[in-house]
Design a protein around this motif. Structure first.
Motif, PDB file in Angstrom:
ATOM      1  N   SER A 194       2.863   0.545  -3.736  1.00 55.94           N
ATOM      2  CA  SER A 194       1.862  -0.462  -3.412  1.00 55.94           C
ATOM      3  C   SER A 194       1.482  -1.247  -4.659  1.00 55.94           C
ATOM      4  N   ARG A 216       1.405  -1.171   0.521  1.00 53.39           N
ATOM      5  CA  ARG A 216       0.429  -2.222   0.817  1.00 53.39           C
ATOM      6  C   ARG A 216       0.207  -3.098  -0.414  1.00 53.39           C
ATOM      7  N   GLU A 252      -0.530  -5.363   5.071  1.00 51.61           N
ATOM      8  CA  GLU A 252       0.195  -4.200   5.582  1.00 51.61           C
ATOM      9  C   GLU A 252       1.362  -4.649   6.442  1.00 51.61           C
TER      10      GLU A 252
END
Length: 264
Positions: A194, A216, A252
Motif C-alpha cells: 500500500s 490501498r 481500494e
C-alpha cells in the motif's frame, strides 16, 4: 532448433508446415512509460476506444527505454492497449528488470527479430514533449535502502520524508511506502504493498504492483495524474469531477474496479 525442408516424394500430404519467415506483427515501441502520456498518444492515434472491436496482436518493444531503468506497470499497459484494439502477445528488448516485470505479468519475452531483408529498417522517433520551465538544480532524489526484515518475517515500509519532485520515480519492492510530504506532478511512486501519502498527491501512485489486490492508496489531498492498483487504473481526467477530488481519501480495488472513498 533446426528446420529441414521436407523432401519431395510419395506419401500422404503433411498436416502442417513450419515456415521460419517471421510474421509481420504490430510493434508498439515505447518511448515513455507514463500511462497518462501513453493514453493521450493512443487516443490521438486511434480516437475513442472500440469496445467490441476485434483486437490485433502486437508485441511491446522496449528498445528505446531499456537503458533508462524505467519501471513499467505491465498489467495497466496491457489493459490500456486492449482498450485500443491491440492484444499484447509478448515483449522484445528491455533490460533484465523490465523483462522480469513482463514475465511477472505473464507476458513472454521474445528474442528481438531481425529486420526483414527485403525491406529497409523502420525507425520511429518519439513524439516531441514540451520542456518544462527551467528550475534551479536540486539534488537527485534517491530511494532509501530496503528495511531489514524483523525476526517475525515482516518488512518495514519505505519512508520518504522529502517531497517527491517531478521526474522522480521510486519503487518500494516488497514493501508499503509512506510519503511524509507531497508527490508532485510528473512524479511517480510505486509499491508492491500500500501507499500512504501524508500530503498532496499530484503525480502518479501505483499500489499492489506485485499483484496484491488488497493494497490501498491513502492520501491527505487527492489531485492525481494517475492512480493504479494491480494494473487497474484511472487518470486525472476521469477523476477531476469526482466528489473526492481535493479531499482526504482511500482508494481500494473492489470487484475489479477502483473505488475512491473520501474521509469525513
Amino acid at each position: 532448433m533446426t528446420f529441414s525442408p521436407r523432401k519431395a516424394g510419395k506419401g500422404p500430404a503433411p498436416a502442417l508446415e513450419i515456415d521460419r519467415n517471421p510474421l509481420d506483427v504490430i510493434h508498439v515501441r515505447l518511448f515513455e512509460t507514463h500511462l497518462l502520456k501513453l493514453t493521450r498518444s493512443l487516443s490521438e492515434r486511434f480516437g475513442n476506444p472500440g469496445v467490441n472491436d476485434e483486437r490485433s496482436p502486437c508485441v511491446i518493444d522496449l528498445a528505446a527505454i531499456q537503458e533508462s531503468g524505467k519501471w513499467i506497470d505491465f498489467p495497466a499497459l496491457v489493459s490500456l492497449l486492449r482498450n485500443y484494439r491491440l492484444e499484447p502477445v509478448g515483449v522484445v528488448h528491455g533490460n533484465e528488470q523490465q523483462q522480469a516485470q513482463a514475465r511477472g505479468a505473464e507476458l513472454p519475452v521474445f528474442d528481438a527479430p531481425a529486420e526483414h531483408p527485403d525491406r529497409p529498417a523502420r525507425a520511429e522517433a518519439p513524439e516531441p514533449v514540451e520542456a518544462p520551465p527551467a528550475a534551479p538544480a536540486e539534488p537527485e532524489e534517491t530511494a532509501p535502502p530496503v528495511a531489514n526484515a524483523t525476526p517475525g518475517g515482516a518488512v518495514g515500509p519505505m519512508v520518504l520524508r522529502h517531497p517527491v519532485r517531478s521526474g522522480t520515480e521510486l519503487y518500494a519492492h516488497g514493501q508499503d511506502m509512506v510519503v511524509m510530504n507531497t508527490v508532485g506532478a510528473g512524479a511517480r511512486v510505486v509499491a508492491d504493498g500500500s501507499i500512504y501519502i501524508h500530503g498532496t498527491l499530484k503525480g502518479t501512485a501505483a499500489a499492489g504492483a506485485g499483484g496484491l489486490a488488497s493494497a490501498r492508496i491513502f492520501c491527505e489531498q487527492f489531485e492525481p495524474e494517475i492512480i493504479a492498483i494491480c494494473g487497474t487504473f484511472l487518470d486525472g481526467e476521469q477523476l477531476a469531477r469526482h466528489p473526492a477530488w481535493g479531499k482526504r481519501v482511500v482508494v481500494e480495488l473492489e470487484n475489479g474496479q477502483l473505488v475512491v472513498h473520501a474521509f469525513d
